[in-house]
Design a protein around this motif. Structure first.
Motif, PDB file in Angstrom:
ATOM      1  N   LYS A  22       0.852  -1.201   0.000  1.00  0.00           N
ATOM      2  CA  LYS A  22       0.000   0.000   0.000  1.00  0.00           C
ATOM      3  C   LYS A  22       0.887   1.251   0.000  1.00  0.00           C
ATOM      4  CE  LYS A  22      -1.643   1.698   3.996  1.00  0.00           C
ATOM      5  NZ  LYS A  22      -1.307   3.139   4.189  1.00  0.00           N
ATOM      6  N   ASN A  23       1.911   1.250   0.832  1.00  0.00           N
ATOM      7  CA  ASN A  23       2.704   2.473   1.004  1.00  0.00           C
ATOM      8  C   ASN A  23       3.696   2.700  -0.121  1.00  0.00           C
ATOM      9  OD1 ASN A  23       1.208   2.897   3.240  1.00  0.00           O
ATOM     10  ND2 ASN A  23       2.813   2.386   4.713  1.00  0.00           N
ATOM     11  N   ARG A 121      -1.424  15.040  11.798  1.00  0.00           N
ATOM     12  CA  ARG A 121      -0.486  14.575  10.774  1.00  0.00           C
ATOM     13  C   ARG A 121       0.008  15.815  10.030  1.00  0.00           C
ATOM     14  NH1 ARG A 121      -1.358   9.092   9.626  1.00  0.00           N
ATOM     15  NH2 ARG A 121       0.459   9.123   8.258  1.00  0.00           N
ATOM     16  N   ILE A 123       1.988  18.603   7.829  1.00  0.00           N
ATOM     17  CA  ILE A 123       2.649  18.498   6.509  1.00  0.00           C
ATOM     18  C   ILE A 123       3.636  19.651   6.325  1.00  0.00           C
ATOM     19  CG2 ILE A 123       0.747  17.238   5.416  1.00  0.00           C
ATOM     20  CD1 ILE A 123      -0.046  19.933   4.097  1.00  0.00           C
ATOM     21  N   ASP A 124       4.083  20.229   7.442  1.00  0.00           N
ATOM     22  CA  ASP A 124       5.002  21.378   7.355  1.00  0.00           C
ATOM     23  C   ASP A 124       6.278  21.041   6.586  1.00  0.00           C
ATOM     24  OD1 ASP A 124       5.305  19.696   9.697  1.00  0.00           O
ATOM     25  OD2 ASP A 124       6.922  21.003  10.313  1.00  0.00           O
ATOM     26  N   LEU A 125       6.752  19.807   6.731  1.00  0.00           N
ATOM     27  CA  LEU A 125       7.996  19.428   6.029  1.00  0.00           C
ATOM     28  C   LEU A 125       7.761  19.303   4.524  1.00  0.00           C
ATOM     29  CD1 LEU A 125       9.347  16.727   8.512  1.00  0.00           C
ATOM     30  CD2 LEU A 125       9.800  19.181   8.489  1.00  0.00           C
ATOM     31  N   SER A 162      10.954  12.291   7.058  1.00  0.00           N
ATOM     32  CA  SER A 162       9.544  11.995   6.786  1.00  0.00           C
ATOM     33  C   SER A 162       9.392  11.239   5.471  1.00  0.00           C
ATOM     34  CB  SER A 162       8.762  13.322   6.699  1.00  0.00           C
ATOM     35  OG  SER A 162       7.638  13.202   5.857  1.00  0.00           O
ATOM     36  N   VAL A 163       8.653  10.135   5.488  1.00  0.00           N
ATOM     37  CA  VAL A 163       8.437   9.341   4.270  1.00  0.00           C
ATOM     38  C   VAL A 163       7.697  10.177   3.232  1.00  0.00           C
ATOM     39  CG1 VAL A 163       7.252   7.312   3.333  1.00  0.00           C
ATOM     40  CG2 VAL A 163       8.455   7.162   5.528  1.00  0.00           C
ATOM     41  N   GLY A 164       6.581  10.748   3.616  1.00  0.00           N
ATOM     42  CA  GLY A 164       5.763  11.508   2.660  1.00  0.00           C
ATOM     43  C   GLY A 164       6.465  12.737   2.143  1.00  0.00           C
ATOM     44  N   ASP A 305       4.488   0.926  12.081  1.00  0.00           N
ATOM     45  CA  ASP A 305       3.282   0.239  11.620  1.00  0.00           C
ATOM     46  C   ASP A 305       3.194  -1.189  12.152  1.00  0.00           C
ATOM     47  OD1 ASP A 305       3.402   1.728   8.283  1.00  0.00           O
ATOM     48  OD2 ASP A 305       2.850   2.516  10.248  1.00  0.00           O
ATOM     49  N   ILE A 327       7.335   7.516  16.773  1.00  0.00           N
ATOM     50  CA  ILE A 327       6.975   8.169  15.503  1.00  0.00           C
ATOM     51  C   ILE A 327       5.664   8.944  15.608  1.00  0.00           C
ATOM     52  CG2 ILE A 327       6.480   7.805  13.044  1.00  0.00           C
ATOM     53  CD1 ILE A 327       9.386   7.213  13.783  1.00  0.00           C
ATOM     54  N   ARG A 371      -3.691  -0.391  11.513  1.00  0.00           N
ATOM     55  CA  ARG A 371      -2.835  -1.447  12.094  1.00  0.00           C
ATOM     56  C   ARG A 371      -3.365  -1.871  13.468  1.00  0.00           C
ATOM     57  NH1 ARG A 371      -0.872  -2.522   7.171  1.00  0.00           N
ATOM     58  NH2 ARG A 371       0.011  -0.661   6.258  1.00  0.00           N
TER      59      ARG A 371
HETATM   60  C1  EPZ Z   1       4.083   7.023   6.031  1.00  0.00           C
HETATM   61  O1  EPZ Z   1       3.275   8.035   6.580  1.00  0.00           O
HETATM   62  C2  EPZ Z   1       3.204   5.789   5.951  1.00  0.00           C
HETATM   63  N1  EPZ Z   1       2.050   6.054   5.081  1.00  0.00           N
HETATM   64  C3  EPZ Z   1       2.710   5.416   7.352  1.00  0.00           C
HETATM   65  O2  EPZ Z   1       1.960   4.203   7.225  1.00  0.00           O
HETATM   66  C4  EPZ Z   1       3.923   5.145   8.238  1.00  0.00           C
HETATM   67  O3  EPZ Z   1       3.487   4.876   9.547  1.00  0.00           O
HETATM   68  C5  EPZ Z   1       4.827   6.397   8.239  1.00  0.00           C
HETATM   69  O4  EPZ Z   1       5.204   6.738   6.888  1.00  0.00           O
HETATM   70  C6  EPZ Z   1       6.104   6.161   9.035  1.00  0.00           C
HETATM   71  O5  EPZ Z   1       6.795   5.084   8.498  1.00  0.00           O
HETATM   72  C7  EPZ Z   1       2.234   5.998   3.744  1.00  0.00           C
HETATM   73  O6  EPZ Z   1       3.322   5.755   3.253  1.00  0.00           O
HETATM   74  C8  EPZ Z   1       1.012   6.252   2.899  1.00  0.00           C
HETATM   75  P1  EPZ Z   1       6.020  10.461   8.093  1.00  0.00           P
HETATM   76  P2  EPZ Z   1       3.796   9.579   6.581  1.00  0.00           P
HETATM   77  O7  EPZ Z   1       5.877  11.708   7.300  1.00  0.00           O
HETATM   78  O8  EPZ Z   1       4.563   9.844   5.355  1.00  0.00           O
HETATM   79  C9  EPZ Z   1       5.939  13.831  11.414  1.00  0.00           C
HETATM   80  C10 EPZ Z   1       0.178   2.754   7.616  1.00  0.00           C
HETATM   81  O9  EPZ Z   1      -0.234   2.211   8.655  1.00  0.00           O
HETATM   82  N2  EPZ Z   1       5.810  14.783  10.306  1.00  0.00           N
HETATM   83  O10 EPZ Z   1       7.256   9.623   7.893  1.00  0.00           O
HETATM   84  O11 EPZ Z   1       2.634  10.435   6.895  1.00  0.00           O
HETATM   85  C11 EPZ Z   1       4.693  12.985  11.583  1.00  0.00           C
HETATM   86  O12 EPZ Z   1       3.728  13.658  12.375  1.00  0.00           O
HETATM   87  C12 EPZ Z   1       0.571   4.216   7.630  1.00  0.00           C
HETATM   88  O13 EPZ Z   1       0.347   2.168   6.523  1.00  0.00           O
HETATM   89  C13 EPZ Z   1       5.913  16.135  10.584  1.00  0.00           C
HETATM   90  O14 EPZ Z   1       6.076  16.551  11.726  1.00  0.00           O
HETATM   91  O15 EPZ Z   1       4.760   9.524   7.830  1.00  0.00           O
HETATM   92  C14 EPZ Z   1       5.228  11.750  12.252  1.00  0.00           C
HETATM   93  O16 EPZ Z   1       5.330  11.998  13.642  1.00  0.00           O
HETATM   94  C15 EPZ Z   1       0.315   4.862   8.966  1.00  0.00           C
HETATM   95  N3  EPZ Z   1       5.785  17.008   9.549  1.00  0.00           N
HETATM   96  C16 EPZ Z   1       6.633  11.610  11.667  1.00  0.00           C
HETATM   97  O17 EPZ Z   1       6.950  12.878  11.085  1.00  0.00           O
HETATM   98  C17 EPZ Z   1       5.594  16.595   8.255  1.00  0.00           C
HETATM   99  O18 EPZ Z   1       5.510  17.453   7.354  1.00  0.00           O
HETATM  100  C18 EPZ Z   1       6.787  10.554  10.576  1.00  0.00           C
HETATM  101  O19 EPZ Z   1       5.804  10.810   9.630  1.00  0.00           O
HETATM  102  C19 EPZ Z   1       5.487  15.214   8.013  1.00  0.00           C
HETATM  103  C20 EPZ Z   1       5.611  14.325   9.044  1.00  0.00           C
END
Ligand code: EPZ
Length: 418
Positions: A22-23, A121, A123-125, A162-164, A305, A327, A371
């Protein structure tokens, strides 16, 4: 309303090919926007989040055709650059489309993705990275309005991996003039898969899997065929299910390295784990031991996850296991539901302490998130009696018919509709 009915106590035996990730498929579908032509994405699971992504692509004007587990995306007719609120609410990770729309159309409008069950969640980054690449982004009344007459390659550093945000930066950089270097990039296998897709389109991207990713932007990108990697979290989920229920299973289609931290914890709990190139086997007598503290971390650390599903596997283990969720702020919402089944778990902030109990009993429980819902299913497999799991839309976001897979391994589980 549909629910899962689970009779605990059955051992799990057999072999399964794990669904596509999915991811990985979500950012891959967003990336198809960068190609002028048809992309065929194979190994696409049937998930609610994939359906949400298809709806967004179609809203933008793209033609999407499902062909079994493949999706064919033709972005030639793409005419829009906005994602309406109802589609953003359907899937908060739709923000992953932002960089690609901006790179393709020079502008993008989407409503601010809300928080989710795991907490805010932010999205500042994402926005900081796109601004570094030259995007002008204003936030007006819950809407993000982005413009980029011309994205310019640059060096940018992510405050956290951050992954996203890494994925959005890569996709926008592909549409930028010049070279970008992304520092402190996320290292997840899904980023490596995205790089593979982009290279198939003709993009010049390198370094994925490490913390420094280089993108030479501006190349015109073309259609391609790409097979999505296996879902490491679904594999981790099913390994935890077999560990908890007992039995002997083998899963193919996933790179062992992508589940090695979870496999290591299960081996420490007393399971016999064997790894092959793209397969993993597990044998369990069902009676597990507690393990050393589990601290979630960005890849290659222990995946957040997998925290709920490993917790579920250890509910009847001998001893006490400490989890530290580093996380997400609110990723223990499954604990109350597990406690209804007799689990003994104490939560204080980011720490959860699981005291193994002799037995769990079936109960009516509700999924709180994707999850966390899978964790309830695992607990039901090893509980005495019947467990009824409702609010299945959470599980169906990320598992392609979880009951079909587990029943194929011998679980007494079925989906009922009231
Ligand atoms: C991805 O989410 C995954 N989703 C998540 O899977 C996974 O838990 C997460 O990465 C961590 O591995 C997809 O890939 C679709 P992050 P993402 O940005 O990209 C903070 C599942 O169960 N952050 O790596 O949203 C955030 O709040 C899902 O399949 C900021 O502060 O995760 C978190 O604490 C759940 N600012 C940390 O970073 C930002 O701009 C990691 O988030 C972005 C994130």
């Amino acid at each position: 309303m549909s629910y899962l009915s689970i009779e605990g106590g059955a051992l799990l035996h057999g072999e399964l090919t794990i669904q596509g990730s999915k991811n990985s498929v979500l950012p891959v579908l967003a990336a198809t926007i960068l190609a002028r032509g048809v992309c065929r994405i194979e190994n696409c699971p049937h998930l609610r989040d994939v359906d949400a992504s298809i709806a967004i692509l179609r809203h933008l004007g793209c033609r999407v055709r499902r062909d079994g587990t493949a999706l064919e995306v033709d972005t030639a007719p793409m005419a829009r650059c906005d994602i309406p609120d109802e589609l953003m609410r359907e899937m908060r990770s739709s923000v992953i489309f932002l960089g690609a729309i901006l790179a393709r159309q020079g502008e993008a409008v989407l409503s601010y993705p809300g928080g989710c069950e795991l907490g805010p969640r932010p999205i500042d980054l994402h926005l900081a990275a796109l601004r570094e690449l030259g995007a002008e982004i204003t936030e007006v009344g819950g809407e993000l309005r982005c413009k980029a007459k011309c994205l310019r390659g640059t060096d940018l550093t992510l405050a956290i991996p951050s992954v996203g945000a890494t994925e959005n930066a890569i996709l926008a950089a592909c549409g930028a003039e010049g070279t970008s270097v992304i520092y402190n990039a996320a290292r997840e296998p899904e980023i490596v898969d995205l790089q593979a897709l982009l290279r198939s389109m003709g993009a010049r991207v390198s370094g994925a899997g490490g913390s420094i990713i280089t993108v030479e932007g501006g190349a015109p990108l073309h259609g391609c065929t790409h097979r999505v990697i296996g879902d490491r979290i679904v594999c981790a989920t099913y390994l935890c299910a077999a560990a908890a229920a007992g039995g002997e299973v083998r899963f193919t289609g996933v790179d062992y390295r992508a589940v090695s931290t979870v496999a290591l914890a299960l081996a420490e709990s007393g399971c016999e784990v064997r790894s092959e190139a793209d397969a993993v086997s597990l044998r369990s007598a069902g009676a597990l031991r507690s393990v050393r503290p589990v601290r979630t971390a960005p890849y290659p650390g222990f995946p957040t996850d997998a925290q709920p599903v490993l917790m579920a596997a250890l509910l009847k283990s001998e001893g006490c296991t400490v989890f530290v969720e580093n996380i997400f702020e609110n990723r223990y919402r499954h604990v109350d539901e597990l406690s209804r089944m007799g689990a003994e778990i104490r939560v204080a902030g980011r720490v959860a302490v699981v005291n193994g109990v002799r037995a769990l009993h079936g109960a009516a429980v509700k999924c709180t998130d994707l999850r966390g819902g899978a964790a309830l299913v695992i607990a039901g497999l090893s509980a005495e009696g019947t467990t009824r799991v409702t609010e299945l839309t959470h599980i169906d976001r990320g598992y392609d018919a979880i009951e079909r897979d587990l029943a194929a391994l011998g679980a007494r589980i079925r989906r009922e509709t009231t």
